[in-house]
Design a protein around this motif. Structure first.
Motif, short mmCIF file in Angstrom:
data_model
loop_
_atom_site.label_atom_id
_atom_site.label_comp_id
_atom_site.label_asym_id
_atom_site.label_seq_id
_atom_site.Cartn_x
_atom_site.Cartn_y
_atom_site.Cartn_z
N VAL A 142 0.84 -1.19 0.00
CA VAL A 142 0.00 0.00 0.00
C VAL A 142 0.88 1.25 0.00
CG1 VAL A 142 -1.68 1.33 1.33
CG2 VAL A 142 -1.88 -1.16 1.21
N PRO A 143 0.67 2.19 -0.93
CA PRO A 143 1.42 3.45 -0.90
C PRO A 143 0.98 4.30 0.29
CG PRO A 143 -0.24 3.50 -2.64
CD PRO A 143 -0.26 2.11 -2.07
N LEU A 144 1.83 4.42 1.28
CA LEU A 144 1.45 5.07 2.54
C LEU A 144 1.74 6.56 2.56
CD1 LEU A 144 2.75 2.34 5.03
CD2 LEU A 144 0.41 2.67 4.19
N GLY A 145 2.81 6.98 1.89
CA GLY A 145 3.18 8.39 1.92
C GLY A 145 4.59 8.59 1.40
N THR A 161 8.21 7.48 -2.61
CA THR A 161 6.99 6.88 -2.10
C THR A 161 7.32 5.65 -1.26
OG1 THR A 161 5.75 7.63 -4.04
CG2 THR A 161 4.78 5.85 -2.74
N VAL A 162 6.75 5.59 -0.07
CA VAL A 162 6.93 4.43 0.81
C VAL A 162 5.70 3.56 0.70
CG1 VAL A 162 7.14 3.67 3.22
CG2 VAL A 162 8.45 5.65 2.40
N ALA A 196 -8.13 0.90 3.25
CA ALA A 196 -8.80 1.47 2.07
C ALA A 196 -8.24 0.92 0.77
CB ALA A 196 -8.68 2.99 2.09
N VAL A 197 -6.93 0.64 0.74
CA VAL A 197 -6.27 0.23 -0.50
C VAL A 197 -6.23 -1.29 -0.67
CG1 VAL A 197 -4.11 0.35 -1.81
CG2 VAL A 197 -4.90 2.35 -0.52
N LEU A 198 -6.10 -2.02 0.43
CA LEU A 198 -5.90 -3.47 0.35
C LEU A 198 -7.00 -4.22 -0.43
CD1 LEU A 198 -4.38 -4.35 3.83
CD2 LEU A 198 -3.31 -4.65 1.59
N PRO A 199 -8.28 -3.82 -0.34
CA PRO A 199 -9.29 -4.53 -1.15
C PRO A 199 -8.99 -4.50 -2.65
CG PRO A 199 -10.37 -3.26 0.57
CD PRO A 199 -8.92 -2.87 0.60
N HIS A 244 5.96 10.02 6.06
CA HIS A 244 4.78 10.80 6.45
C HIS A 244 3.57 10.27 5.69
CE1 HIS A 244 2.45 14.26 7.86
NE2 HIS A 244 1.95 14.34 6.63
N VAL A 245 2.52 9.93 6.40
CA VAL A 245 1.30 9.41 5.78
C VAL A 245 0.63 10.52 4.99
CG1 VAL A 245 -0.98 8.40 6.17
CG2 VAL A 245 0.97 7.70 7.60
N GLU A 246 0.31 10.22 3.74
CA GLU A 246 -0.40 11.18 2.90
C GLU A 246 -1.74 10.60 2.50
OE1 GLU A 246 1.95 12.46 -0.39
OE2 GLU A 246 3.41 13.53 0.87
N LEU A 247 -2.80 11.33 2.79
CA LEU A 247 -4.16 10.89 2.50
C LEU A 247 -4.73 11.63 1.30
CD1 LEU A 247 -5.59 10.82 6.15
CD2 LEU A 247 -4.56 8.93 4.87
N THR A 248 -5.48 10.93 0.49
CA THR A 248 -6.15 11.56 -0.64
C THR A 248 -7.37 12.32 -0.14
OG1 THR A 248 -7.59 9.67 -1.06
CG2 THR A 248 -5.41 9.65 -2.11
N ALA A 249 -7.96 13.12 -1.01
CA ALA A 249 -9.15 13.89 -0.62
C ALA A 249 -10.28 12.95 -0.21
CB ALA A 249 -9.58 14.79 -1.77
#
Length: 470
Positions: free
Chosen positions: A31-34, A42-43, A80-83, A434-439
């Motif tokens: 999962v791309p976390l940030g 990208t981590v 959110a991403v794993l599914p 650093h965790v980055e969240l989408t809108a």
């Protein structure tokens, strides 16, 4: 000396420097976390994908960090991403709730439990147990023993939560009574049936109790166990919470969350009991699904079990660490993905040194550990276990600082370490990111929404008062 900043670029952008003398140490897997805090790359990481790619030996993870620094955001990012990767998140205890909106957005199942809400029967080991009989003989015996052990563990834990640790003969009575009242693991029997079976004094239980033909001795030897079961019954302090059949069976073809927000925060014993029941029920259901898939009798699915607020279950009673340990150990043995979450290592300091050692073992045995902001005194044995460098320890302690108040707005700024984590796998150098969240993730993932709404209301009132005064 601090590590100098590193930057990434394409071979066109950095022509003349390529090929590089050293490659990147951050695998773009999971999962791309940030963003990496040093390289800005990208981590990507999560316990299941890294395990499937053989980057770690077991699909297990642990998240530590002070409240308000982004633990829930990190876990929700994975969920959110794993599914999209074919991995179904199952949140086994959502107390606030933090995950309800996300699970619904994933077209998942939200099961509400607690006083006046739904029930999960402690004697129920999942919706697929009726199919265990379809397994080949050897696998059937293994699956049956696994699920029997899980059932005994959770009922024993509830009994001990209501009183004190059970004696050896009481555990034996409980184990045999469970097999007598529901030998096929149907989940139809309830606590009252278990109590009635013990009070019937069947020959198998009389032999365990060694009553020597004396009714009074049988009653004396089983009285504590019966009292504990009465506490769990409908007339006990928990009402019908543990006393009825499962009201809504868990689905295993989609994301699931057990919403416990109906239980008040000051009712911590009930919260801990519900955690234990739901952790066991969800884990047992996933384990049964794996047995059926191993035999080619069901579609193979991959799951990630999320066990949040670990501190609550562990601090309810000293011996609860053994019950939680039994669940997580079985999950590791079955290669079931799991992610445990708590605040600091202080949460795992229990009443005895032996219990503390077991609790710290949850972190030590986790293949991936995500460390958010922690004060120096809250890190326990992390430095020793994970070979943390001085710079890594400084980063984590710096992230634990509180935000300062903005003199212009009068509101506190975000804490400097909010959303920052250090990913450790064994004693390898950690990956700070650093965790980055989408809108879209921000819209359904604000665990502080209620406080922000209150803050906005106060700000509005202050503005109105100022205008009136003018």
């Amino acid at each position: 000396m601090d590590t100098p900043p590193e930057w990434r670029g394409s071979s066109v952008q950095v022509c003349g420097l390529w090929p590089f003398s050293a490659g990147s140490g951050t695998p773009v897997v999971g999962v791309p976390l940030g963003r990496h805090l040093l390289t800005r790359g990208t981590v990507c990481a999560d316990p299941v994908t890294w395990f499937l790619k053989r980057l770690i030996n077991n699909p297990s993870g642990f998240v530590l960090g002070r409240p308000g620094l982004g633990k829930s955001s990190l876990v929700r990012k994975m969920a959110a991403v794993l599914p999209a990767y074919g991995v179904l998140p199952i949140v086994l205890s959502d107390l606030r709730p933090d995950y309800t909106d996300l699970i619904r957005a994933l077209d998942g199942q939200v099961i509400k439990v607690g006083r006046g809400e739904g029930n999960v029967n402690p004697l129920d080991v999942g919706p697929l147990t009726t199919r265990i009989g379809e397994l080949p003989e050897q696998l059937r015996r293994k699956a049956h023993a696994d699920l029997e052990g899980r059932r005994l563990n959770v009922v024993r834990g509830l009994c001990e939560l209501s009183g004190s640790e059970l004696l050896d003969h009481e555990v034996n009575v409980l184990s045999t009574a469970l097999r007598l009242v529901d030998p096929d693991l149907t989940g139809q029997a309830v606590i009252a049936d278990l109590q009635a079976k013990i009070e019937e004094r069947p020959e198998a239980l009389r032999a365990i109790v060694q009553d020597r033909g004396e009714e009074g001795r049988y009653a004396d030897r089983t009285q504590r166990l019966v009292d504990a079961l009465l506490t769990l019954g409908e007339d006990g302090p928990y009402g019908d919470t543990f006393a009825r059949r499962t009201s809504e069976p868990m689905r295993l073809d989609r994301a699931v969350s057990f919403d416990m927000s109906a239980v008040e925060d000051d009712d911590q014993v009930l919260q801990a009991g519900l955690q234990l029941v739901c952790w066991s029920y969800g884990s047992a259901g996933v384990s049964a699904a794996k047995y059926l898939a191993d035999a080619g009798l069901a579609e193979r699915r991959v799951y990630l079990l999320v066990m949040d607020e670990l501190w609550l279950a562990l601090n309810a009673a000293t011996f609860m660490v053994d019950r939680v340990n039994a669940i997580t150990r079985l999950n590791r043995a079955r290669m079931i993905g799991q992610l445990l979450i708590t605040h600091t290592m202080d949460d795992l300091v229990l009443a005895t040194e032996a219990a503390t050692k077991k609790a710290w073992g949850f972190v030590e045995r986790s293949e991936m550990v995500f460390l958010g902001g922690l004060a120096e005194g809250e890190m326990g044995n992390l430095s020793k276990v994970f070979g943390m460098s001085r710079r890594e320890r400084e980063m984590i302690t710096d992230w634990s600082m509180e935000g300062t108040v903005n003199p212009e707005t009068g509101h506190a700024e975000a804490a400097p370490g909010q959303g920052n984590f250090l990913l450790k796998t064994g004693k390898k150098p950690g990956i700070p990111f650093h965790v980055e969240l989408t809108a879209a993730e921000l819209a359904i993932g604000n665990t502080n929404a209620a406080w922000q709404n209150l803050q906005e209301t106060w700000s509005s009132r202050e503005t109105t008062d100022t205008e009136v005064g003018a």
